[in-house]
Design an enzyme around this catalytic site. Structure first.
Site, short mmCIF file in Angstrom:
data_model
loop_
_atom_site.label_atom_id
_atom_site.label_comp_id
_atom_site.label_asym_id
_atom_site.label_seq_id
_atom_site.Cartn_x
_atom_site.Cartn_y
_atom_site.Cartn_z
N CYS A 1 9.18 50.31 49.01
CA CYS A 1 8.44 49.14 49.19
C CYS A 1 7.31 49.18 48.02
CB CYS A 1 7.78 49.49 50.68
SG CYS A 1 6.69 50.73 50.78
N LYS B 1 12.04 56.33 66.97
CA LYS B 1 13.44 55.75 66.89
C LYS B 1 13.52 55.68 65.19
CE LYS B 1 15.83 52.53 65.80
NZ LYS B 1 16.59 52.59 64.67
N PRO B 2 14.44 56.90 64.71
CA PRO B 2 14.51 56.65 63.17
C PRO B 2 15.66 55.72 62.86
CG PRO B 2 15.68 58.67 64.38
CD PRO B 2 14.93 57.85 65.36
N ALA B 3 15.80 55.40 61.60
CA ALA B 3 17.00 54.70 61.22
C ALA B 3 18.52 55.10 61.46
CB ALA B 3 17.00 54.19 59.65
N GLU C 1 4.39 48.01 58.94
CA GLU C 1 4.52 48.36 57.51
C GLU C 1 5.64 47.74 56.96
OE1 GLU C 1 2.02 49.56 55.57
OE2 GLU C 1 0.67 50.59 57.09
N LEU C 2 5.46 46.61 56.51
CA LEU C 2 6.63 45.75 56.09
C LEU C 2 7.03 45.67 54.52
CD1 LEU C 2 6.00 43.02 58.54
CD2 LEU C 2 7.23 45.08 58.97
N GLY D 1 9.35 48.96 58.11
CA GLY D 1 10.92 48.46 57.89
C GLY D 1 10.68 47.06 57.11
N TRP E 1 15.07 54.09 56.66
CA TRP E 1 15.71 55.17 56.08
C TRP E 1 15.40 55.64 54.34
CZ3 TRP E 1 17.38 53.05 51.60
CH2 TRP E 1 17.40 51.63 51.35
N ASN E 2 14.50 54.81 53.92
CA ASN E 2 14.23 55.23 52.58
C ASN E 2 13.36 56.37 52.33
OD1 ASN E 2 11.94 53.61 53.41
ND2 ASN E 2 11.82 52.56 51.60
N GLU F 1 12.63 41.13 47.88
CA GLU F 1 12.32 42.49 47.52
C GLU F 1 13.86 42.76 47.35
OE1 GLU F 1 11.56 44.66 51.34
OE2 GLU F 1 10.45 45.96 49.88
P1 NAD Z 1 15.07 47.65 58.58
O1 NAD Z 1 14.03 46.49 59.11
O2 NAD Z 1 16.41 47.15 58.66
O3 NAD Z 1 15.06 48.95 59.70
C1 NAD Z 1 13.91 49.37 60.00
C2 NAD Z 1 13.99 50.14 61.50
O4 NAD Z 1 14.37 49.10 62.23
C3 NAD Z 1 15.38 51.20 61.56
O5 NAD Z 1 14.97 52.13 62.40
C4 NAD Z 1 16.35 50.31 61.94
O6 NAD Z 1 17.31 50.79 62.73
C5 NAD Z 1 15.40 49.18 62.95
N1 NAD Z 1 16.15 48.23 63.04
C6 NAD Z 1 17.24 47.55 62.24
N2 NAD Z 1 17.35 46.15 62.78
C7 NAD Z 1 16.69 46.10 64.16
C8 NAD Z 1 16.62 45.07 64.98
N3 NAD Z 1 17.48 43.77 64.97
N4 NAD Z 1 15.80 45.22 66.17
C9 NAD Z 1 15.28 46.21 66.18
N5 NAD Z 1 15.24 47.27 65.25
C10 NAD Z 1 15.98 47.02 64.22
O7 NAD Z 1 14.53 48.31 57.07
P2 NAD Z 1 15.18 49.23 56.54
O8 NAD Z 1 16.28 48.39 55.81
O9 NAD Z 1 15.54 50.53 57.15
O10 NAD Z 1 14.28 49.68 55.31
C11 NAD Z 1 13.66 48.97 54.42
C12 NAD Z 1 12.46 47.84 54.52
O11 NAD Z 1 11.66 48.70 54.84
C13 NAD Z 1 12.06 47.53 53.18
O12 NAD Z 1 11.85 45.90 53.39
C14 NAD Z 1 10.95 48.26 52.65
O13 NAD Z 1 9.85 47.36 52.10
C15 NAD Z 1 10.22 48.55 54.16
N6 NAD Z 1 9.20 49.70 53.94
C16 NAD Z 1 8.05 49.38 54.04
C17 NAD Z 1 7.16 50.64 53.94
C18 NAD Z 1 5.78 50.28 53.97
O14 NAD Z 1 5.05 51.35 54.29
N7 NAD Z 1 5.24 49.22 54.00
C19 NAD Z 1 7.62 51.82 53.74
C20 NAD Z 1 9.00 51.92 53.61
C21 NAD Z 1 9.85 50.78 53.80
#
Ligand code: NAD
Length: 497
Positions: free
Chosen positions: A297, A188-190, A263-264, A241, A164-165, A394
């Site tokens: 991130c 699948k978006p957030a 990309e975590l 994510g 979502w960020n 983080e």
């Molecule tokens: P998140 O992992 O909670 O969610 C990301 C995606 O996964 C969303 O679409 C969410 O709906 C889905 N998701 C959530 N729980 C799930 C599950 N149990 N099973 C399957 N899918 C699931 O992350 P977030 O809170 O949306 O985003 C923040 C994170 O993303 C931070 O850790 C950030 O560093 C990372 N991020 C990394 C980059 C990069 O390029 N490395 C860029 C942006 C954000």
């Protein structure tokens, strides 16, 4: 399904605000009647509703992507390029509406949202062109009378799961690469920020991207991801994510041996050398910390300052931080919008409490000044140590932690003391120090004397538990290409005899 008037009233083109999933070129309801409310994080008000699709509907999206693949991959690269460039043009033409949608669902200030639309669109243009350069190779043959080489072919259907960020750019950085390569995608978006993704779908349709090539599914995250990971027809999974969810998806993709790009999370060190002007470094550190209210991130998570300039640096940092304005991103002159939801605020508060309880000093950050329940005022902590959560995790919030160090070897050990390895910042003008740190830092990206480091030509990605693979750059499209080796035998000798 109810329609939101709040959001549509603010758009020049209300048709960009969609409250359905987008499957096979059709706007789709959830068959089971499940619905999710989407909130404006600044006001807490509902801005719209999205359906949660049922399992069979997620599979229908894969069916659609599968059916569209044959035609899409068969197009010439320049034909796919034209359609992607049309999409790029539409993103640019609708920048203002896309930014408004983003600010309403994500909270970031409108100028930042405009910047993200530009940034997201720039990947579409980059990969539109890169699709024309997926060259194979000619291999000097070791087999008599044979010609050897490689072809580059699209992997097939790619499932793209995004956070979502950066609700728009994290989709285009993946989707444009995949589509340029000839793949079809299921996005699948957030759940917090679906409307940017759906606006992208509306514009893809207008750009002449055929039905089934770009699908957006909505639903319970774990349920949808499980189906996409288990689907044999989905050949690539690209996820941005958290590291926690990334690990889970990697495991779930094992049964079908998918191509997985991740990309975590990051835990970026921001290293300031003793030769730096403390004010210059502090201004840069503030910029690297508070973008997207720290929900980035790449955010400077651990600020490591040489002991000789530490106190002056902290003074300048606090002064600059005090000038940051916090408020609703739709208002003018706002630097920091809200956090995405209340849980994020609670997590930030817990991280600050943990640091103080373990001996950190709270220099600034008065939460009684927060303009609403999802807002978190910028915090500056000093005396941060590796035992504290603010160091280990983080924080994804406007919480800056500063630590003093003695010498280069100590700061290298400190910077690498994390499971993450996405990005690091180095501020120094000493060329020997720059080279030493550049080589020693265990990070996928190191930015020296620059806060800005990303963009289409750059191979974006991390090492250690920050991910697998690279997005953007000249290698970003490789995540969606297979290399097919060929050996053409019995060709006769070169002399023709
Ligand atoms: P998140 O992992 O909670 O969610 C990301 C995606 O996964 C969303 O679409 C969410 O709906 C889905 N998701 C959530 N729980 C799930 C599950 N149990 N099973 C399957 N899918 C699931 O992350 P977030 O809170 O949306 O985003 C923040 C994170 O993303 C931070 O850790 C950030 O560093 C990372 N991020 C990394 C980059 C990069 O390029 N490395 C860029 C942006 C954000």
């Amino acid at each position: 399904m109810k329609l939101s008037n709040t959001l549509t009233a603010q758009l020049d083109d209300p048709r960009l605000f969609r409250q359905h999933a987008y499957v096979n070129g059709k706007w789709t309801h959830g068959d089971g009647g499940r619905e999710e409310t989407v909130y404006d994080p600044a006001t807490g008000e509902a801005i719209g509703y999205i359906p949660w699709l049922e399992a069979h509907q997620i599979r229908e999206a894969v069916d659609a992507a599968d059916a569209a693949f044959a035609h899409w991959r068969a197009l010439r690269a320049d034909e796919r390029c034209e359609r992607l460039l049309a999409w790029y043009d539409l993103l640019q033409a609708n920048r203002e509406d896309l930014a408004t949608i983003m600010t309403l669902e994500q909270g970031k200030p409108l100028p930042d949202a405009r910047g993200e639309v530009e940034y997201g669109a720039s990947f579409v243009r980059w990969f539109a062109e890169e699709g024309k350069r997926t060259f194979g190779e000619t291999i000097p043959s070791h087999i008599p009378n044979a010609a050897l080489g490689t072809l580059k072919e699209p992997v097939g259907i790619a499932a793209l799961i995004t956070p979502w960020n950066f609700p728009l750019a994290m989709i285009t950085r993946k989707a444009a690469a995949a589509m340029a390569a000839g793949c079809t995608v299921v996005v699948k978006p957030a759940g917090e920020t679906p409307f940017s993704a759906l606006a992208l779908a509306e514009l893809a349709e207008r750009a002449g991207i055929p039905a089934g090539v770009f699908n957006v599914v909505l639903g319970e995250p774990a349920e949808v991801s499980k189906i996409l990971c288990a689907e044999e027809r989905v050949k690539a999974l690209s996820f941005t994510g958290s590291t926690r969810v990334g690990r889970l998806l990697l495991e779930q993709s094992a049964s079908t041996v998918k191509r997985v790009s991740l990309e975590l999370g990051g835990n970026a060190p921001f290293i300031v050398g003793p030769d730096m002007d403390p004010k210059e470094a502090a201004l840069a550190a503030v910029a690297a910390k508070f973008q997207t209210a720290g929900q980035d991130c790449l955010a400077a998570n651990r600020i490591l300052v040489h002991e000789s300039i530490h106190d002056e640096f902290v003074e300048h940092f606090a002064e600059r931080m005090a000038a940051l304005t916090v408020g609703n991103g739709l208002e003018s002159e706002i630097d920091l919008g809200p956090l995405i939801h209340r849980q994020a605020v609670d997590k930030a508060a817990a991280i600050v409490d943990d640091a103080i309880s373990r001996g950190a000093t709270l220099v600034a950050g008065d939460q009684t000044q927060a303009p609403g329940e999802n807002f978190f005022m910028p915090v500056l902590l000093t005396g941060v140590t590796p035992q504290m959560k603010v160091w280990r995790e983080e924080n994804f919030a406007p919480v800056a932690g500063v630590t003093a160090y003695r010498d280069d070897d100590e700061v290298i050990a400190m910077a690498n003391d994390t499971e993450y390895g996405l990005a690091a910042y180095v501020y120094t003008h000493d060329i020997r120090r720059i080279w030493k740190l550049l080589r020693a830092l265990e990070y996928g990206m190191v930015s020296v004397n620059s806060v800005k480091m990303t963009g289409p030509p750059v191979p974006f990605g991390g090492v250690k538990q920050s991910g697998l693979g690279r997005e953007g750059g000249i290698t970003g499209i490789d995540e969606y290409l297979e290399t097919k080796y060929y050996c053409l035998g019995a060709l006769g000798s070169v002399s023709g005899s």
